[in-house]
Design a protein around this motif. Structure first.
Motif, PDB file in Angstrom:
ATOM      1  N   SER A 382     -13.061  -0.722   5.682  1.00 57.67           N
ATOM      2  CA  SER A 382     -12.095  -1.789   5.917  1.00 57.67           C
ATOM      3  C   SER A 382     -10.672  -1.274   5.764  1.00 57.67           C
ATOM      4  N   LEU A 383      -9.872  -1.404   6.831  1.00 57.41           N
ATOM      5  CA  LEU A 383      -8.476  -0.989   6.758  1.00 57.41           C
ATOM      6  C   LEU A 383      -7.693  -1.881   5.800  1.00 57.41           C
ATOM      7  N   ARG A 384      -8.005  -3.161   5.741  1.00 62.51           N
ATOM      8  CA  ARG A 384      -7.305  -4.054   4.817  1.00 62.51           C
ATOM      9  C   ARG A 384      -7.561  -3.626   3.368  1.00 62.51           C
ATOM     10  N   SER A 385      -8.789  -3.318   3.037  1.00 62.45           N
ATOM     11  CA  SER A 385      -9.117  -2.888   1.682  1.00 62.45           C
ATOM     12  C   SER A 385      -8.462  -1.543   1.359  1.00 62.45           C
ATOM     13  N   TYR A 386      -8.537  -0.616   2.307  1.00 59.96           N
ATOM     14  CA  TYR A 386      -7.989   0.731   2.077  1.00 59.96           C
ATOM     15  C   TYR A 386      -6.473   0.703   1.961  1.00 59.96           C
ATOM     16  N   SER A 387      -5.787  -0.021   2.861  1.00 59.93           N
ATOM     17  CA  SER A 387      -4.327  -0.040   2.829  1.00 59.93           C
ATOM     18  C   SER A 387      -3.784  -0.757   1.593  1.00 59.93           C
ATOM     19  N   SER A 388      -4.577  -1.635   0.986  1.00 62.52           N
ATOM     20  CA  SER A 388      -4.115  -2.337  -0.208  1.00 62.52           C
ATOM     21  C   SER A 388      -4.050  -1.424  -1.429  1.00 62.52           C
ATOM     22  N   ILE A 389      -4.811  -0.350  -1.433  1.00 62.95           N
ATOM     23  CA  ILE A 389      -4.787   0.599  -2.560  1.00 62.95           C
ATOM     24  C   ILE A 389      -4.170   1.937  -2.171  1.00 62.95           C
ATOM     25  N   LEU A 390      -3.645   2.043  -0.936  1.00 64.79           N
ATOM     26  CA  LEU A 390      -3.146   3.323  -0.423  1.00 64.79           C
ATOM     27  C   LEU A 390      -1.946   3.825  -1.210  1.00 64.79           C
ATOM     28  N   TYR A 391      -1.121   2.910  -1.720  1.00 67.20           N
ATOM     29  CA  TYR A 391       0.078   3.301  -2.460  1.00 67.20           C
ATOM     30  C   TYR A 391      -0.004   2.774  -3.891  1.00 67.20           C
ATOM     31  N   LEU A 392       0.379   3.630  -4.812  1.00 65.84           N
ATOM     32  CA  LEU A 392       0.334   3.233  -6.219  1.00 65.84           C
ATOM     33  C   LEU A 392       1.289   2.078  -6.485  1.00 65.84           C
ATOM     34  N   ARG A 393       2.446   2.136  -5.831  1.00 69.72           N
ATOM     35  CA  ARG A 393       3.431   1.049  -5.915  1.00 69.72           C
ATOM     36  C   ARG A 393       3.985   0.829  -4.512  1.00 69.72           C
ATOM     37  N   LEU A 394       4.073  -0.404  -4.105  1.00 76.45           N
ATOM     38  CA  LEU A 394       4.662  -0.728  -2.807  1.00 76.45           C
ATOM     39  C   LEU A 394       6.107  -1.159  -3.038  1.00 76.45           C
ATOM     40  N   PRO A 395       7.073  -0.556  -2.334  1.00 82.79           N
ATOM     41  CA  PRO A 395       8.482  -0.904  -2.546  1.00 82.79           C
ATOM     42  C   PRO A 395       8.728  -2.399  -2.416  1.00 82.79           C
ATOM     43  N   HIS A 396       9.592  -2.894  -3.240  1.00 82.31           N
ATOM     44  CA  HIS A 396       9.878  -4.328  -3.265  1.00 82.31           C
ATOM     45  C   HIS A 396      10.421  -4.783  -1.911  1.00 82.31           C
ATOM     46  N   GLY A 397       9.853  -5.841  -1.398  1.00 88.86           N
ATOM     47  CA  GLY A 397      10.319  -6.401  -0.135  1.00 88.86           C
ATOM     48  C   GLY A 397       9.707  -5.788   1.101  1.00 88.86           C
ATOM     49  N   PHE A 398       8.911  -4.734   0.947  1.00 88.21           N
ATOM     50  CA  PHE A 398       8.291  -4.099   2.115  1.00 88.21           C
ATOM     51  C   PHE A 398       6.910  -4.698   2.342  1.00 88.21           C
ATOM     52  N   ARG A 399       6.618  -5.065   3.585  1.00 89.59           N
ATOM     53  CA  ARG A 399       5.366  -5.730   3.925  1.00 89.59           C
ATOM     54  C   ARG A 399       4.497  -4.854   4.830  1.00 89.59           C
ATOM     55  N   ILE A 400       3.205  -4.854   4.552  1.00 97.78           N
ATOM     56  CA  ILE A 400       2.211  -4.291   5.468  1.00 97.78           C
ATOM     57  C   ILE A 400       1.478  -5.479   6.071  1.00 97.78           C
ATOM     58  N   ILE A 401       1.659  -5.685   7.380  1.00 98.74           N
ATOM     59  CA  ILE A 401       1.073  -6.837   8.064  1.00 98.74           C
ATOM     60  C   ILE A 401      -0.068  -6.335   8.943  1.00 98.74           C
ATOM     61  N   LEU A 402      -1.257  -6.833   8.675  1.00 97.83           N
ATOM     62  CA  LEU A 402      -2.434  -6.403   9.431  1.00 97.83           C
ATOM     63  C   LEU A 402      -2.992  -7.598  10.193  1.00 97.83           C
ATOM     64  N   ARG A 403      -2.855  -7.553  11.500  1.00 95.44           N
ATOM     65  CA  ARG A 403      -3.358  -8.584  12.408  1.00 95.44           C
ATOM     66  C   ARG A 403      -2.894  -9.977  11.977  1.00 95.44           C
ATOM     67  N   GLY A 404      -1.587 -10.076  11.743  1.00 96.15           N
ATOM     68  CA  GLY A 404      -0.984 -11.375  11.475  1.00 96.15           C
ATOM     69  C   GLY A 404      -1.038 -11.831  10.038  1.00 96.15           C
ATOM     70  N   LYS A 405      -1.586 -11.051   9.131  1.00 97.37           N
ATOM     71  CA  LYS A 405      -1.717 -11.461   7.737  1.00 97.37           C
ATOM     72  C   LYS A 405      -1.294 -10.309   6.824  1.00 97.37           C
ATOM     73  N   ASP A 406      -0.475 -10.616   5.817  1.00103.25           N
ATOM     74  CA  ASP A 406       0.009  -9.586   4.901  1.00103.25           C
ATOM     75  C   ASP A 406      -1.126  -8.964   4.102  1.00103.25           C
ATOM     76  N   VAL A 407      -1.023  -7.648   3.901  1.00105.65           N
ATOM     77  CA  VAL A 407      -1.952  -6.938   3.025  1.00105.65           C
ATOM     78  C   VAL A 407      -1.463  -7.097   1.588  1.00105.65           C
ATOM     79  N   GLU A 408      -2.329  -7.565   0.727  1.00107.91           N
ATOM     80  CA  GLU A 408      -1.971  -7.756  -0.678  1.00107.91           C
ATOM     81  C   GLU A 408      -2.154  -6.443  -1.430  1.00107.91           C
ATOM     82  N   HIS A 409      -1.045  -5.919  -1.962  1.00106.48           N
ATOM     83  CA  HIS A 409      -1.123  -4.661  -2.696  1.00106.48           C
ATOM     84  C   HIS A 409      -1.978  -4.832  -3.944  1.00106.48           C
ATOM     85  N   HIS A 410      -2.771  -3.795  -4.238  1.00103.57           N
ATOM     86  CA  HIS A 410      -3.674  -3.865  -5.382  1.00103.57           C
ATOM     87  C   HIS A 410      -3.614  -2.560  -6.173  1.00103.57           C
TER      88      HIS A 410
END
Length: 486
Positions: A382-410
């Motif tokens: 799952s790209l949604r699952s993988y991209s949510s853990i891809l970065y240890l910290r996601l910069p504030h205000g930066f969004r990863i949008i996957l097929r119309g829905k934001d990826v929730e950083h984890h």
């Protein structure tokens, strides 16, 4: 040579030359007399006719006495030789090196530290010189560095994340439709600084990276864009709009890297058609880098081998970018052995998944029951699952949008209990670590919260420069490793 001549030579036997200078015959100036001696040197010149003297009875004279021979010389043999011209001494001169060019290095691991002369322009400075040819098959072999398709997505996400310093606030990944044939197209776009015409060509070139000296950027080797796009599909077209800098006008460029085009036309070099525009007032004007004919040829090639029907159709893509940004479309996506697309767009309308061995239905069902283990169980498909853990910290205000829905950083540390942080410092001098190295690894260890339910998860994650670079999971415990330099 005629038979009579061969007969006379045969009768003469072995002919040896003495050291005395020959004397010209008075009756025939082209005949000289030679005296035989005991030398063992043979004469191999077929142009010399030898007449050996015999006594009145036709018997050879005493071999112990000197014998006289009449030799018929070829025409011009006695002409004086032209005087020899003295050969001038050649001086060994070491050509001076251009300023700014380092001498070649013979050590493989250091030979790549070459930047070229300042302002070096390969198209002009290498005129008339041989150059390395890159066959289109290299695009495929180069992309095999990504055995896992989702790893190719990570390269594209890295490029967008690096654009934060140029104002990027999002990266959008989606699936579109190719209006020409109805096939599916993969979209990756961001609103970063975009690329001017020169940077676009550098992006399409092999091995070039402008990030090698920039701190906190992930891309270093100038290969990620090519390997990632070619791993996901056979063809890619890039639209990029860039603000004018240092008094320059805004530009927009279109470039196409098409494996289908190269193979179908039998190209033996990688040809990348590109066209550029420059904003003059409120209008966009063509930028001619060579001739109008070349510009039109590039446009025709892009239109023929891309999902777009004409120039107006191409230019409409810039409307999505507004002031600046880059829009990447990957098409002719790869299929699996069953003839289905390797990427699965249908199972989840807000996700992109992959089929095959990375997908385990048992783990998918377990992920629904045990939420603290969900990412461990689903990141492989799952790209949604993988991209949510891809970065240890996601910069504030930066969004990863996957097929119309934001990826929730984890943060995977949240899935562990009884955690403890350990600072690991490699032994200086071991495994290539410099003796005065300040390299350390901060290791967070603990137990997965679902371990009490005997969920079979154990392993570790390794993050470098905020990016997940290694994932290994097997059984119960979990580790989170972040390499850094103090």
């Amino acid at each position: 040579m005629d038979a009579a001549v061969k007969q006379e030579i045969s009768e003469a036997g072995e002919l040896t030359m003495g050291t005395a200078p020959p004397k010209a015959s008075v009756s025939n100036p082209d005949v000289i007399e030679l005296s035989s001696s005991g030398s063992d040197d043979d004469s191999d010149d077929d142009s010399v006719l030898v007449k050996r003297s015999r006594d009145s009875n036709g018997v050879d004279g005493d071999s112990s006495k000197k014998q006289k021979f009449d030799v018929v010389l070829p025409l011009g043999f006695l002409d004086p030789l032209p005087p020899e011209e003295p050969v001038p001494m050649r001086e060994t001169v070491t050509p001076p090196q251009p300023q700014g060019v380092a001498s070649s290095c013979k050590q493989f691991w250091k030979a790549g530290d070459y930047e070229g002369a300042p302002g070096d322009c390969p198209t002009s400075s290498l005129s008339g010189m041989d150059h390395v040819r890159v066959h289109p098959k290299f695009l495929h072999s180069n992309a095999t560095s990504h055995k896992w398709a989702l790893g190719a997505f990570a390269e594209l996400l890295d490029n967008s994340l690096d654009e934060i310093c140029h104002g990027a606030t999002y990266v959008n990944i989606d699936m579109l439709k190719n209006e020409k044939d109805g096939s599916r197209v993969l979209l990756v776009e961001d609103n970063g600084g975009g690329m001017d015409p020169d940077k676009m060509r550098q992006c399409m070139s092999l091995g070039y990276s402008a990030k090698s000296k920039l701190a906190n950027t992930i891309g270093q080797y100038g290969n990620g864009f090519k390997t990632s796009t070619m791993r996901l599909g056979a063809d890619v077209i890039v639209f990029s709009r860039c603000h004018g800098k240092d008094g320059k006008s805004p530009t927009q460029s279109i470039g196409m890297l098409s494996y289908t085009f190269l193979r179908s036309t039998g190209k033996e070099d990688i040809v990348v058609p590109m066209i550029d525009y420059e904003k003059v007032g409120s209008n966009w004007k063509k930028v001619l880098r060579s001739s109008p004919g070349d510009w039109n040829t590039n446009l025709d090639t892009i239109v023929q081998w891309s999902p777009y029907s004409d120039e107006d159709d191409l230019l409409q893509q810039f409307n999505y970018l507004k002031e600046q940004g880059t829009r990447i479309l990957i098409y002719n996506l790869w299929e699996d052995d069953q003839g289905e697309l390797e990427l699965d767009f249908d199972t989840d309308p807000h996700d992109i998944q992959i089929r095959g061995v990375n997908r385990d239905e048992k783990k998918i069902q377990m992920a629904k029951q045990f939420p603290n283990s969900r990412h461990f169980l689903t990141y492989r498909h799952s790209l949604r699952s993988y991209s949510s853990i891809l970065y240890l910290r996601l910069p504030h205000g930066f969004r990863i949008i996957l097929r119309g829905k934001d990826v929730e950083h984890h943060n995977l540390v949240k899935d562990m209990m009884l955690t403890e942080k350990i600072t690991y410092r490699p032994q200086p001098g071991a495994y290539g670590v410099p003796k005065e190295s300040n390299m350390v690894a901060v290791v967070t260890i603990g137990f997965v919260k679902d371990a009490k339910d005997h969920i079979d998860i154990q392993g570790f994650n390794v993050y470098h420069k905020n990016r997940l670079i290694k994932v290994v999971f097997n059984s119960f415990n979990a580790f989170n490793v972040n390499w850094k330099c103090n």
